[in-house]
Enzyme design. Structure first.
Site, PDB file in Angstrom:
ATOM      1  N   ASP A 109       0.875  -1.183   0.000  1.00 45.87           N
ATOM      2  CA  ASP A 109       0.000   0.000   0.000  1.00 45.87           C
ATOM      3  C   ASP A 109       0.903   1.220   0.000  1.00 45.87           C
ATOM      4  OD1 ASP A 109      -1.824   2.123   0.690  1.00 45.87           O
ATOM      5  OD2 ASP A 109      -3.191   0.618   1.466  1.00 45.87           O
TER       6      ASP A 109
ATOM      7  N   ASP B 294      -3.279  -3.252  -2.070  1.00 43.93           N
ATOM      8  CA  ASP B 294      -4.197  -2.141  -2.302  1.00 43.93           C
ATOM      9  C   ASP B 294      -4.386  -1.945  -3.808  1.00 43.93           C
ATOM     10  OD1 ASP B 294      -5.610   0.255  -0.944  1.00 43.93           O
ATOM     11  OD2 ASP B 294      -4.531   1.143  -2.627  1.00 43.93           O
TER      12      ASP B 294
ATOM     13  N   ASP C  70      16.829 -44.265  16.341  1.00 50.36           N
ATOM     14  CA  ASP C  70      17.349 -45.615  16.210  1.00 50.36           C
ATOM     15  C   ASP C  70      16.872 -46.463  17.392  1.00 50.36           C
ATOM     16  OD1 ASP C  70      19.521 -47.174  14.537  1.00 50.36           O
ATOM     17  OD2 ASP C  70      19.819 -47.726  16.632  1.00 50.36           O
TER      18      ASP C  70
ATOM     19  N   ASN D 209      16.095 -59.538  17.377  1.00 50.46           N
ATOM     20  CA  ASN D 209      16.170 -60.543  16.315  1.00 50.46           C
ATOM     21  C   ASN D 209      16.819 -61.833  16.808  1.00 50.46           C
ATOM     22  OD1 ASN D 209      14.929 -59.060  14.231  1.00 50.46           O
ATOM     23  ND2 ASN D 209      16.853 -58.033  13.707  1.00 50.46           N
TER      24      ASN D 209
ATOM     25  N   ASP E 128      10.336 -57.826  12.815  1.00 54.58           N
ATOM     26  CA  ASP E 128       9.473 -57.115  11.874  1.00 54.58           C
ATOM     27  C   ASP E 128       8.239 -56.553  12.581  1.00 54.58           C
ATOM     28  OD1 ASP E 128      11.215 -57.651   9.850  1.00 54.58           O
ATOM     29  OD2 ASP E 128      10.001 -59.236   8.919  1.00 54.58           O
TER      30      ASP E 128
ATOM     31  N   GLU F  78      16.739 -50.426  11.426  1.00 52.48           N
ATOM     32  CA  GLU F  78      15.940 -49.973  12.573  1.00 52.48           C
ATOM     33  C   GLU F  78      16.085 -48.470  12.777  1.00 52.48           C
ATOM     34  OE1 GLU F  78      19.847 -51.606  14.403  1.00 52.48           O
ATOM     35  OE2 GLU F  78      18.566 -52.046  12.697  1.00 52.48           O
TER      36      GLU F  78
END
Length: 458
Positions: free
Chosen positions: A9, A53, A329, A337, A346, A372
């Site tokens: 403006d 404006d 992590d 595992n 899994d 992971e």
């Protein structure tokens, strides 16, 4: 800040008054005193919204808006045009130039702020969609082609059928779209019967006052119509209805004494935007599914995550906004595992991914980047918010045991999290990831199951 807004403006008093109103709502406000300054600021500062404006000397608001729309850098920035001329010709010129809305002086503060919220919300969604689509293109997926555009289907919902018929007679010669007249119940039933309308035009008052607003809320809450534009037809003056409609996610507003050409322009704009967003969404959803989604957890994989993070870094560099990157992590995952087998491992990864995803915002990037190991990027995020989010994620994984298989076996796992902040001053992705990785290493070395922040460049 809630968003960056450029006020253009040539009258300093007008800029100051607007800045006070917007700053009180915690918007980041920048100013331009001429049309040329507005164009330069739009290109260099990347505002989320421009309030322009119409009656500026040398280069008026119409010319500025046309220039913004012709520049690939600024064409997506929403524009609110402010004018003291309430005649239909001025309004149509602004809409044809690409303005998203026109507000008249003196400004109603509640309506202004509601319109700002609405446009910023829509802009944020569109920007995120474009960001994801650009990542897809870098990965080799072509954007869905526009091809031949079939006519759209516009549904009219008014208090009386005679009103809807009048709307259709005013609109039918100005658009190529099919125009259907529905009742409120038919609009909701159409969610489950046949093709959906591409756009709804709804009266604010139906059989009862504000019933149109309730229908708007219903449509926006349904998966089938969440992205369908809704234009609300409101009685004048109806500031309270306008504010509520915009906060309920109405795409656009028009008064019930509308000019047919204005309605046609707004309809064409909304259908064009819907088709663009549908194509982008199709690119993201279909193009990525096979190649960049981790099949075990359903999260993005490294192939998607790193280019997308690069776009986040680049945008932060342009806008000078902070963001957070986290590397997460699982602690001692090898023992899971070894003790329970890879199938159990899994199941743990699937459950951990689910818990992380449930505790992030929709705009945050979440990916599995290793066995992971997970990556998170949180745009527009301060250090304090990032710390809170990381602790929330750590607690979400630690607090409940994970059931293994169909039997009663369960186990507990924990996360170590490294956090690095991007400050918008550098766009080195390699350095940012290295800092997050060092923070993760520190969290592991200091005993695991904790959050560490690397502050070396934040």
């Amino acid at each position: 800040m809630a968003g960056r807004i450029l006020i253009a403006d040539n009258v300093a008093t007008n800029r100051i008054v607007l800045k006070v109103k917007l700053s009180s709502a915690f918007y980041d406000v920048i100013q331009a005193a001429s049309g040329q300054q507005a164009l330069e600021a739009a290109r260099s500062e990347h505002p989320d919204l421009i309030i322009l404006d119409a009656q500026m000397p040398e280069m008026d608001g119409i010319s500025v808006c046309e220039a913004l729309r012709s520049d690939p850098i600024t064409e997506h920035i929403p524009v609110i045009m402010i004018t003291s001329s309430s005649d239909t010709t001025s309004k149509l010129r602004a809409l044809k130039a690409g303005a998203d809305d026109i507000l008249f002086k003196p400004l109603d503060e509640l309506t202004l702020l509601a319109r700002v919220r609405s446009l910023l919300r829509a802009c944020g969604t569109a920007d995120e969609l474009r960001l994801r689509a650009s990542t897809c293109r870098e990965l080799g997926f072509a954007e869905a082609q526009a091809g031949f555009e079939m006519p759209g289907n516009v549904a009219l919902i008014a208090a009386h059928k005679e009103t809807a018929l009048r709307w259709r007679s005013l609109l039918v010669s100005k658009v190529s779209d099919r125009i259907t007249i529905l009742s409120r119940n038919e609009a909701l039933q159409s969610l489950y019967n046949g093709p959906m309308p591409d756009m709804f035009i709804i009266a604010g008052d139906l059989d009862h006052p504000d019933e149109g607003l309730r229908l708007l809320s219903e449509l926006k809450s349904r998966t089938e119509t969440r992205y369908t534009p809704v234009l609300m037809v409101l009685k004048q003056p109806s500031h309270s209805q306008a504010v509520v409609a915009l906060d309920l996610d109405a795409s656009d507003l028009i008064s019930d004494d509308f000019d047919p050409e204005e309605l046609a322009l707004r309809v064409k704009t909304q259908i064009k935007r819907k088709r663009q967003s549908d194509r982008l969404r199709e690119t993201v959803q279909d193009g990525l599914r096979m190649a960049v989604i981790d099949p075990l957890t359903g999260l993005y994989n490294r192939r998607y995550a790193l280019p997308h993070l690069g776009h986040i870094v680049e945008r932060a560099y342009q806008t000078k906004r902070r963001f957070a990157v986290m590397i997460l992590d699982l602690d001692r995952f090898k023992s899971v595992n070894d003790s329970f087998g890879h199938a159990a491992g899994d199941e743990v990864l699937i459950e951990v991914a689910k818990r992380i995803r449930e505790n992030l915002r929709g705009v945050d990037l979440l990916a599995r980047i290793g066995g992971e190991e997970f990556l998170i990027a949180m745009p527009d995020t301060s250090l304090s918010v990032a710390r809170i989010a990381a602790e929330r994620l750590r607690h979400a994984v630690e607090q409940t045991e994970i059931t293994i298989g169909a039997g009663p076996k369960s186990l507990s796992v924990t996360l170590s999290i490294g956090v690095a902040m991007g400050d918008g001053k550098s766009h080195s992705l390699t350095e940012l990831l290295a800092r997050a990785d060092r923070a993760l290493f520190t969290a592991k070395s200091d005993g695991r199951n904790q959050v560490t922040v690397n502050l070396s460049a934040a």
